[in-house]
Design a protein around this motif. Structure first.
Motif, mmCIF file in Angstrom:
data_model
loop_
_atom_site.group_PDB
_atom_site.id
_atom_site.type_symbol
_atom_site.label_atom_id
_atom_site.label_comp_id
_atom_site.label_asym_id
_atom_site.label_seq_id
_atom_site.Cartn_x
_atom_site.Cartn_y
_atom_site.Cartn_z
ATOM 1 N N GLY A 12 11.099 3.906 -14.609
ATOM 2 C CA GLY A 12 9.843 3.185 -14.747
ATOM 3 C C GLY A 12 9.892 1.688 -14.576
ATOM 4 O O GLY A 12 9.094 0.954 -15.169
ATOM 5 N N GLN A 13 10.783 1.215 -13.715
ATOM 6 C CA GLN A 13 10.881 -0.217 -13.431
ATOM 7 C C GLN A 13 10.285 -0.517 -12.056
ATOM 8 O O GLN A 13 10.584 0.175 -11.082
ATOM 9 N N VAL A 14 9.453 -1.542 -11.969
ATOM 10 C CA VAL A 14 8.937 -1.992 -10.679
ATOM 11 C C VAL A 14 10.014 -2.798 -9.973
ATOM 12 O O VAL A 14 10.602 -3.711 -10.552
ATOM 13 N N ARG A 15 10.279 -2.437 -8.726
ATOM 14 C CA ARG A 15 11.166 -3.229 -7.871
ATOM 15 C C ARG A 15 10.347 -3.686 -6.671
ATOM 16 O O ARG A 15 9.691 -2.886 -6.006
ATOM 17 N N THR A 16 10.407 -4.961 -6.382
ATOM 18 C CA THR A 16 9.655 -5.498 -5.255
ATOM 19 C C THR A 16 10.375 -5.286 -3.932
ATOM 20 O O THR A 16 9.784 -5.405 -2.866
ATOM 21 N N CYS A 17 11.685 -4.974 -3.996
ATOM 22 C CA CYS A 17 12.507 -4.840 -2.799
ATOM 23 C C CYS A 17 13.732 -3.998 -3.148
ATOM 24 O O CYS A 17 14.198 -4.008 -4.301
ATOM 25 N N ASP B 195 5.226 -3.567 3.252
ATOM 26 C CA ASP B 195 4.049 -3.172 2.474
ATOM 27 C C ASP B 195 4.418 -2.211 1.347
ATOM 28 O O ASP B 195 3.603 -1.407 0.913
ATOM 29 N N ARG B 196 5.674 -2.311 0.848
ATOM 30 C CA ARG B 196 6.155 -1.351 -0.135
ATOM 31 C C ARG B 196 6.271 -1.936 -1.539
ATOM 32 O O ARG B 196 6.609 -3.099 -1.714
ATOM 33 N N THR B 197 5.987 -1.073 -2.495
ATOM 34 C CA THR B 197 6.282 -1.327 -3.896
ATOM 35 C C THR B 197 7.082 -0.132 -4.389
ATOM 36 O O THR B 197 6.904 0.985 -3.898
ATOM 37 N N ARG B 198 7.988 -0.357 -5.335
ATOM 38 C CA ARG B 198 8.925 0.698 -5.724
ATOM 39 C C ARG B 198 8.954 0.875 -7.240
ATOM 40 O O ARG B 198 8.877 -0.103 -7.989
ATOM 41 N N LEU B 199 9.087 2.143 -7.657
ATOM 42 C CA LEU B 199 9.287 2.470 -9.061
ATOM 43 C C LEU B 199 10.571 3.264 -9.199
ATOM 44 O O LEU B 199 10.782 4.251 -8.497
ATOM 45 N N SER C 189 3.674 -1.958 9.989
ATOM 46 C CA SER C 189 4.553 -2.277 8.870
ATOM 47 C C SER C 189 5.678 -1.272 8.698
ATOM 48 O O SER C 189 6.421 -1.330 7.719
ATOM 49 N N ALA C 190 5.822 -0.337 9.636
ATOM 50 C CA ALA C 190 6.866 0.677 9.526
ATOM 51 C C ALA C 190 8.244 0.032 9.594
ATOM 52 O O ALA C 190 8.462 -0.899 10.366
ATOM 53 N N PRO C 191 9.206 0.523 8.799
ATOM 54 C CA PRO C 191 10.540 -0.069 8.829
ATOM 55 C C PRO C 191 11.316 0.232 10.102
ATOM 56 O O PRO C 191 12.236 -0.506 10.442
ATOM 57 N N ALA C 192 10.963 1.293 10.801
ATOM 58 C CA ALA C 192 11.717 1.690 11.994
ATOM 59 C C ALA C 192 11.125 1.079 13.255
ATOM 60 O O ALA C 192 9.925 1.184 13.511
ATOM 61 N N THR D 188 0.819 -1.219 0.000
ATOM 62 C CA THR D 188 0.000 0.000 0.000
ATOM 63 C C THR D 188 0.850 1.265 0.000
ATOM 64 O O THR D 188 0.327 2.366 -0.032
ATOM 65 N N ASP D 189 2.173 1.092 0.043
ATOM 66 C CA ASP D 189 3.119 2.210 0.150
ATOM 67 C C ASP D 189 3.993 2.215 -1.096
ATOM 68 O O ASP D 189 4.776 1.287 -1.322
ATOM 69 N N LEU D 190 3.863 3.256 -1.920
ATOM 70 C CA LEU D 190 4.639 3.380 -3.147
ATOM 71 C C LEU D 190 5.812 4.324 -2.935
ATOM 72 O O LEU D 190 5.628 5.466 -2.528
ATOM 73 N N ARG D 191 7.022 3.847 -3.207
ATOM 74 C CA ARG D 191 8.225 4.683 -3.221
ATOM 75 C C ARG D 191 8.603 4.891 -4.683
ATOM 76 O O ARG D 191 8.890 3.918 -5.388
ATOM 77 N N ILE D 192 8.609 6.135 -5.133
ATOM 78 C CA ILE D 192 8.875 6.406 -6.538
ATOM 79 C C ILE D 192 10.033 7.375 -6.684
ATOM 80 O O ILE D 192 10.003 8.487 -6.143
#
Length: 329
Positions: free
Chosen positions: A268-273, A260-264, A230-233, A11-15
């Protein structure tokens, strides 16, 4: 919904908005910098807004973090934030920055709809700052932090990485300063994402080292897993609270089970981690005329294949070829 086979929902997008940066932090890139992505390789403003809109309206994303490189170097940043703030439902939006340039942009970003900022600052010493970043910009970062606090981009979080022989003794001083200035301090273990691939597990400053150092001056009370979510800290109340300090122990105490993160990436590449060695191309689909439904399907497929963990503790772990500046931290 962005679901994986371990029943985690992103649910958390890092772009990442750019791979460029105006610092040369020793734990991130070499002094001469990197070969930056060419402009045609970067997502355009319209492509970014389209992907964020798709994530929010179709895929269940509720939080968006704009990263870099240094996102304040992205032309059109304020417009991107403003357009994303107009989405329905409106995502919570934050920015991770080195703080250089924040003094002059904080008010405009707030007015555009940005909710808060994370600012990287590893030391209180201008001299140590210059050694770590290879730039004389310490005062600019402090002014940027103050501007963010003044305009209400709160809570203002400060991210610090401790390095052996550079700033490894500064943890208590950094926390005392953050408490006085009303910033929320978070220490981050150095991760194997440097472009030089010089990271070494032996000798790194661990979460245990940081907490031991802090406890020489402060009483720390663990907040607990229910508060963390789900916070990383992991967070601790300082001297009974209400102020807190956090530690992101990505290496020694990974939190993959609750991720709970997805990354772009900026191209424009999706990274799962952060530590993934594979990516899924959305930019190509965008530019080939794919529909929103088709792009959403590609994104779901990418996240479905997310691994159980980062694998840092596995002897077979391989550091990703792409550095932090290209991934978006």
């Amino acid at each position: 919904m962005l679901l994986d086979t371990y029943r985690r929902v992103a649910t958390d997008l890092r772009i990442s908005l750019t791979d460029r940066c105006n610092l040369r932090c020793t734990y991130c890139m070499p002094e001469e910098g990197l070969q930056w992505l060419a402009k045609p390789e970067l997502l355009t403003d319209d492509e970014i807004v389209r992907l964020v809109g798709l994530a929010v309206t179709e895929l269940g994303v509720t939080e968006v973090r704009f990263t870099g490189g240094e996102p304040l170097l992205r032309p059109g940043l304020t417009g991107i934030v403003e357009r994303c703030a107009a989405l329905t439902p409106r995502p919570r939006m934050s920015l991770t920055t080195n703080g250089i340039g924040l003094e002059r942009t904080a008010a405009a970003l707030r007015d555009a709809g940005l909710d808060r900022v994370n600012v990287s600052l590893d030391t209180l010493s201008p001299e140590t700052f210059q050694r770590m970043t290879r730039r004389k910009r310490h005062a600019d970062v402090l002014r940027g932090l103050a501007a963010a606090r003044k305009v209400g981009l709160a809570p203002v979080k400060v991210n610090a990485v401790l390095m052996p022989g550079l700033n490894d003794q500064e943890a208590p001083d950094l926390l005392a300063w953050a408490l006085e200035e009303d910033y929320e301090l978070r220490f981050i273990e150095q991760m194997p994402l440097d472009a030089q691939h010089g990271w070494q597990r032996d000798g790194m400053i661990t979460a245990g080292d940081i907490l031991e150092s802090l406890r020489t001056r402060f009483q720390l009370t663990a907040e607990g897993e229910d508060e963390r979510g789900s916070a990383p800290a992991e967070r601790w109340l300082v001297d009974g609270g209400p102020q807190r300090v956090g530690v992101i122990a990505s290496v020694t105490r990974p939190f993959c089970r609750a991720c709970d993160r997805t990354r772009l990436t900026a191209d424009g590449q999706v990274r799962t981690c952060l530590f993934a060695t594979e990516e899924s191309d959305l930019r190509g689909a965008l530019r080939a005329g794919a529909t929103d439904a088709e792009i959403a399907g590609l994104w779901r497929k990418a996240m479905w294949g997310k691994k159980a963990g980062a694998g840092i503790d596995d002897p077979s772990f391989v550091q990703p070829q792409r550095p932090m500046s290209a991934i978006g931290g």
